[in-house]
Scaffold this motif. Structure first.
Motif, PDB file in Angstrom:
ATOM      1  N   PHE A 136       0.845  -1.199   0.000  1.00  0.00           N
ATOM      2  CA  PHE A 136       0.000   0.000   0.000  1.00  0.00           C
ATOM      3  C   PHE A 136       0.879   1.247   0.000  1.00  0.00           C
ATOM      4  O   PHE A 136       0.667   2.187   0.764  1.00  0.00           O
ATOM      5  CB  PHE A 136      -0.929  -0.011   1.215  1.00  0.00           C
ATOM      6  CG  PHE A 136      -1.894  -1.159   1.229  1.00  0.00           C
ATOM      7  CD1 PHE A 136      -2.968  -1.185   0.356  1.00  0.00           C
ATOM      8  CD2 PHE A 136      -1.720  -2.230   2.096  1.00  0.00           C
ATOM      9  CE1 PHE A 136      -3.863  -2.255   0.352  1.00  0.00           C
ATOM     10  CE2 PHE A 136      -2.605  -3.301   2.106  1.00  0.00           C
ATOM     11  CZ  PHE A 136      -3.684  -3.308   1.226  1.00  0.00           C
ATOM     12  N   SER A 137       1.829   1.263  -0.884  1.00  0.00           N
ATOM     13  CA  SER A 137       2.972   2.172  -0.879  1.00  0.00           C
ATOM     14  C   SER A 137       2.638   3.648  -0.758  1.00  0.00           C
ATOM     15  O   SER A 137       3.183   4.349   0.090  1.00  0.00           O
ATOM     16  CB  SER A 137       3.811   1.936  -2.131  1.00  0.00           C
ATOM     17  OG  SER A 137       2.985   2.054  -3.283  1.00  0.00           O
ATOM     18  N   VAL A 138       1.760   4.152  -1.600  1.00  0.00           N
ATOM     19  CA  VAL A 138       1.574   5.597  -1.673  1.00  0.00           C
ATOM     20  C   VAL A 138       0.933   6.168  -0.409  1.00  0.00           C
ATOM     21  O   VAL A 138       0.857   7.385  -0.250  1.00  0.00           O
ATOM     22  CB  VAL A 138       0.740   6.001  -2.903  1.00  0.00           C
ATOM     23  CG1 VAL A 138       1.464   5.642  -4.180  1.00  0.00           C
ATOM     24  CG2 VAL A 138      -0.646   5.342  -2.867  1.00  0.00           C
ATOM     25  N   HIS A 139       0.472   5.321   0.469  1.00  0.00           N
ATOM     26  CA  HIS A 139      -0.158   5.799   1.689  1.00  0.00           C
ATOM     27  C   HIS A 139       0.714   5.616   2.928  1.00  0.00           C
ATOM     28  O   HIS A 139       0.742   6.488   3.804  1.00  0.00           O
ATOM     29  CB  HIS A 139      -1.502   5.078   1.902  1.00  0.00           C
ATOM     30  CG  HIS A 139      -2.447   5.189   0.745  1.00  0.00           C
ATOM     31  ND1 HIS A 139      -3.047   6.371   0.390  1.00  0.00           N
ATOM     32  CD2 HIS A 139      -2.880   4.269  -0.144  1.00  0.00           C
ATOM     33  CE1 HIS A 139      -3.829   6.176  -0.658  1.00  0.00           C
ATOM     34  NE2 HIS A 139      -3.734   4.908  -1.006  1.00  0.00           N
ATOM     35  N   VAL A 140       1.437   4.496   3.000  1.00  0.00           N
ATOM     36  CA  VAL A 140       2.072   4.147   4.280  1.00  0.00           C
ATOM     37  C   VAL A 140       3.502   3.617   4.165  1.00  0.00           C
ATOM     38  O   VAL A 140       4.057   3.152   5.163  1.00  0.00           O
ATOM     39  CB  VAL A 140       1.212   3.087   5.021  1.00  0.00           C
ATOM     40  CG1 VAL A 140      -0.099   3.688   5.497  1.00  0.00           C
ATOM     41  CG2 VAL A 140       0.946   1.875   4.124  1.00  0.00           C
TER      42      VAL A 140
END
Length: 423
Positions: free
Chosen positions: A385-389
């Motif tokens: 969930f890269s772009v968030h966390v």
């Protein structure tokens, strides 16, 4: 790739490795079959991605790299926006890409041009794509083999299959290939540094890594803290050779233009606030809703304070305890680099595979496999969930590796005191 498939892949490999010696031949065969099926699924997606990229090379970031090389071999003015605009006219692009690439120029220090210059031998991105993507796949295979030999060789072919699935299921791998980026090459180079026994060669791998990505310069702290001067000398020699190579390719005046062109001041503010940037600076800018045409690190006191504090903690812990567990010291420095480097994109997490696998192997030796496996799967999930966390994955790795260094030192001191009293 689906999140559940990633979770199943990682859990399957860790469970198989942990209980391998206690499994019957039949269960081992079933495990191997499941692993090979999952590898085939990931390989299919990878082949489909590469095939699509060969037909239409991605504008992020492959066409950027081709442009770097083409400008270097034609006008040689790698820090001239005019030269970039002139060469880029052969393919369509949007205003956003023009703003972040053509209006900025070569975004790396001069030595890095030796990496991209070969792409300039091809007159179009489509002609260069097979060579570049072929290189990426070879680097991926080499990294997998090296990690297998370094960590899981005891499991023979099952170890190679499991290592392959772990690398392919790590979300940053797929992202790296989709962007035609270089973190897989960085993973290979840092792994070579970690496993090599020759101080001279270790420095070469570290020096090449620094040429490939400036973020790797922070990794030079490792030999400095260990007072290992021979690898440091060979690393500096490699970087010096790359400087000479850059001068031969683009000329002395164009190399010196790096210092007068203010290339990083031309970098648009959007590059530091968009979601794919997972650095600490980008997180602060998004959190505080700052919007500017350009950013100056000296005008970001919160970022500077946090970066300096984290850097000081890392230097103290790794300097005092890092010689005991070099891999975890390297992992802590990697995680620090990912956080404080202003241009950390989501795919840079690829380099964390090395210390994470080292963590699992050490945990197995100390009957701590379950918590270690859970920790690694959490990191996999945060990167997914890269772009968030994803920044929190870096932070957890940083804390985890530093804690292991301190704990190891405390345990060693306790054993030493017990032995002294017994004597």
């Amino acid at each position: 790739m689906h999140f559940v498939v990633m979770l199943v892949s990682a859990a399957l490999v860790f469970a198989g490795f942990f209980w391998w010696g206690r499994l019957s031949r039949t269960i081992q065969s079933v495990w191997m079959m499941l692993v090979l099926i999952l590898i085939a699924v990931y390989a299919f997606e990878l082949v489909r991605l590469v095939g699509s990229s060969l037909r239409n090379p991605p504008i992020w970031d492959f066409r950027c790299f081709w442009l770097f090389g083409r400008v270097a071999l034609t006008s040689h003015e790698i820090y001239s926006t005019t030269a970039f605009h002139a060469v880029a006219q052969i393919f369509p692009f949007n205003a956003g890409w023009s703003k972040e690439v053509l209006d900025v120029g070569f975004i790396y220090p001069p030595p890095s041009i030796v990496l991209f210059a070969p792409l300039g031998l091809f007159s179009t991105p489509n002609e260069a794509a097979p060579w570049w993507f072929g290189s990426l796949l070879l680097e991926l295979v080499a990294a997998i083999v090296l990690l297998w030999r370094g960590f899981f060789r005891e499991y023979a072919w099952a170890g190679l299959a499991g290592t392959t699935l772990l690398v392919l299921s790590f979300p940053a791998t797929y992202i790296t290939i989709s962007y035609a980026q270089t973190p897989i090459f960085l993973l290979l180079l840092v792994s070579l540094y970690a496993f090599d026994t020759s101080p001279f060669r270790r420095g070469i791998w570290l020096g090449v890594a620094a040429v490939v990505k400036p973020i790797s310069l922070i990794l030079l702290l490792q030999p400095v803290l260990q007072r290992a001067w021979r690898p440091l000398v060979s690393a500096v020699a490699v970087m010096a050779a790359a400087c000479v190579g850059a001068i031969l390719i683009v000329g002395f005046s164009n190399v010196m233009a790096f210092f007068s062109s203010n290339v990083y001041q031309r970098d648009p503010g959007d590059a530091y606030t968009e979601d794919v940037n997972q650095s600490l600076l980008a997180f602060i800018l998004r959190l505080t809703h700052q919007h500017a045409a350009h950013y100056n690190l000296l005008h970001e006191p919160l970022f500077l304070a946090l970066a300096l504090a984290m850097g000081a903690i890392t230097l103290y812990v790794c300097g005092r305890f890092g010689n005991r567990l070099e891999m975890f010291s390297l992992g802590a420095i990697m995680a620090l680099a990912l956080m404080i480097y202003p241009g950390t994109w989501v795919h840079y997490a690829e380099i964390l595979l090395l210390p994470l696998l080292a963590l699992w192997v050490r945990a197995k030796e100390r009957s701590m496999v379950i918590p270690a496996s859970i920790f690694i799967i959490v990191i996999f999930s945060l990167v997914y969930f890269s772009v968030h966390v994803e920044l929190f994955a870096y932070f957890l790795c940083w804390l985890g590796f530093l804690a292991l260094l301190v704990k190891s030192s405390a345990a060693s001191s306790g054993v030493g005191e017990l032995v002294a009293k017994s004597g």
